[in-house]
Design a protein around this motif. Structure first.
Motif, mmCIF file in Angstrom:
data_model
loop_
_atom_site.group_PDB
_atom_site.id
_atom_site.type_symbol
_atom_site.label_atom_id
_atom_site.label_comp_id
_atom_site.label_asym_id
_atom_site.label_seq_id
_atom_site.Cartn_x
_atom_site.Cartn_y
_atom_site.Cartn_z
ATOM 1 N N GLY A 76 0.802 -1.226 0.000
ATOM 2 C CA GLY A 76 0.000 0.000 0.000
ATOM 3 C C GLY A 76 0.833 1.273 0.000
ATOM 4 O O GLY A 76 0.315 2.344 -0.301
ATOM 5 N N ASN A 78 -3.595 1.433 -3.862
ATOM 6 C CA ASN A 78 -4.102 0.055 -3.882
ATOM 7 C C ASN A 78 -3.664 -0.640 -5.164
ATOM 8 O O ASN A 78 -3.427 0.001 -6.186
ATOM 9 N N GLN A 116 -8.632 -3.689 1.151
ATOM 10 C CA GLN A 116 -8.212 -2.289 1.031
ATOM 11 C C GLN A 116 -9.251 -1.434 0.319
ATOM 12 O O GLN A 116 -9.195 -0.203 0.398
ATOM 13 N N THR A 165 -1.388 6.525 0.232
ATOM 14 C CA THR A 165 -1.314 5.093 -0.078
ATOM 15 C C THR A 165 -1.868 4.813 -1.481
ATOM 16 O O THR A 165 -2.570 5.634 -2.066
#
Ligand SMILES: C[S@@+](CC[C@H](N)C(=O)[O-])C[C@H]1O[C@@H](n2cnc3c(N)ncnc32)[C@H](O)[C@@H]1O
Length: 268
Positions: A128, A209, A160, A207
């Motif tokens: 991430g 994904n 996520q 972050t």
């Protein structure tokens, strides 16, 4: 934006390291007394590491790296946090464990570290923080000896995509991209996963994904052969602070890990 986000994250991980050093979550004092922190399923899936050269990517402050050393591996850990590498190096010296720790951004590691490894390992909460999964897989492949093993155990990518804050137990709110995206997701920093009450100066974390298919295809494209992919039904480890996953029985559904074992395709 990506470079700036990575710089902010690096400062955040420096701050988190100082908190984690003192946290009950990591129980550093307990680790100093002995024992191994990597989970039994990881040890079983990675296999015997005695006498093997092992590289731990995104090693944080090294207690998993040093666990592999206690199991007999010759270990190298790499991470972009200066505080984490400083603590890992000090810990190894204090414990008399042979280990080498290198400070480098994941993508810059091929320029900072020489050599190839029998085992490349990475775990729990790593992907991430990375914007580009194809370049990550190329770094993995770069460090793997012919016939070597790459092993990752990670939060399941499906998890996520769901909201984790402000939701009731069992409530599923699809909120975030499942597939890789260019712009990072930005979240307010609330303490750390190891200590929610910790006060920090860094206000935001960034972050990215990546879907399971993207991760596996990146590894295949980088020259690895996938040997196994295991999706676990619940998390039994110590990561229990996320509300959405609590199901009441001690199991944490959706908070599920996935593990993948690969070998270098050019294996003899
Ligand atoms: C959740 S921790 C890894 C957890 C580890 N399994 C543990 O429990 O100790 C994630 C690590 O990734 C590192 N990291 C994040 N982004 C990175 C990057 N771009 N390059 C290198 N390391 C990075 C952080 O400094 C942190 O130590």
């Amino acid at each position: 934006m990506t470079e700036q986000a990575l710089r902010v994250n690096q400062g955040l991980w420096d701050e988190w390291t100082l908190i984690h050093e003192r946290s009950a979550f990591y129980d550093l004092e307990g680790f100093r007394q002995g024992g191994v922190r990597v989970q039994p399923y990881e040890i079983e899936e990675v296999g015997d590491v005695a006498g093997r050269d092992l590289l731990h990517l995104q090693c944080h402050f090294g207690i998993d790296t040093l666990s592999w050393a206690r199991l007999g591996a010759r270990v190298t850990g790499a991470d972009f946090s200066a505080q984490a590498i400083e603590l890992a190096t000090r810990l190894a010296a204090d414990l008399g464990l042979g280990a080498r720790f290198v400070r480098s951004d994941l993508y810059g590691l091929p320029d900072a570290l020489e050599g190839e490894f029998d085992v490349v390992y990475t775990s729990r909460g790593v992907l991430g923080w990375l914007p580009d999964i194809s370049r990550w897989a190329q770094v993995v492949s770069h460090f793997l000896k012919p016939g070597g093993t790459f092993y990752i155990t990670e939060i399941h990518p499906v998890v996520q995509a769901f909201e984790n804050e402000g939701v009731a137990a069992g409530e599923l709110r699809l909120q975030y991209p499942y597939w890789e995206h260019e712009q990072p997701l930005a979240f307010d920093v609330v303490g750390s996963y190891a200590d929610r009450s910790a006060q920090l100066q860094t206000p935001t974390e960034y972050t990215w994904n990546h879907g399971l298919g993207e991760i596996l295809t990146a590894l295949i494209d980088a020259g690895l052969r996938i040997e196994s992919v295991r999706e676990f039904p619940g998390w039994t480890g110590s990561w229990t602070s996320w509300s959405v996953m609590r199901m009441g029985s001690g199991a944490y559904r959706l908070r599920s890990p996935v593990s993948c074992r690969c070998s270098s395709r050019s294996s003899p």
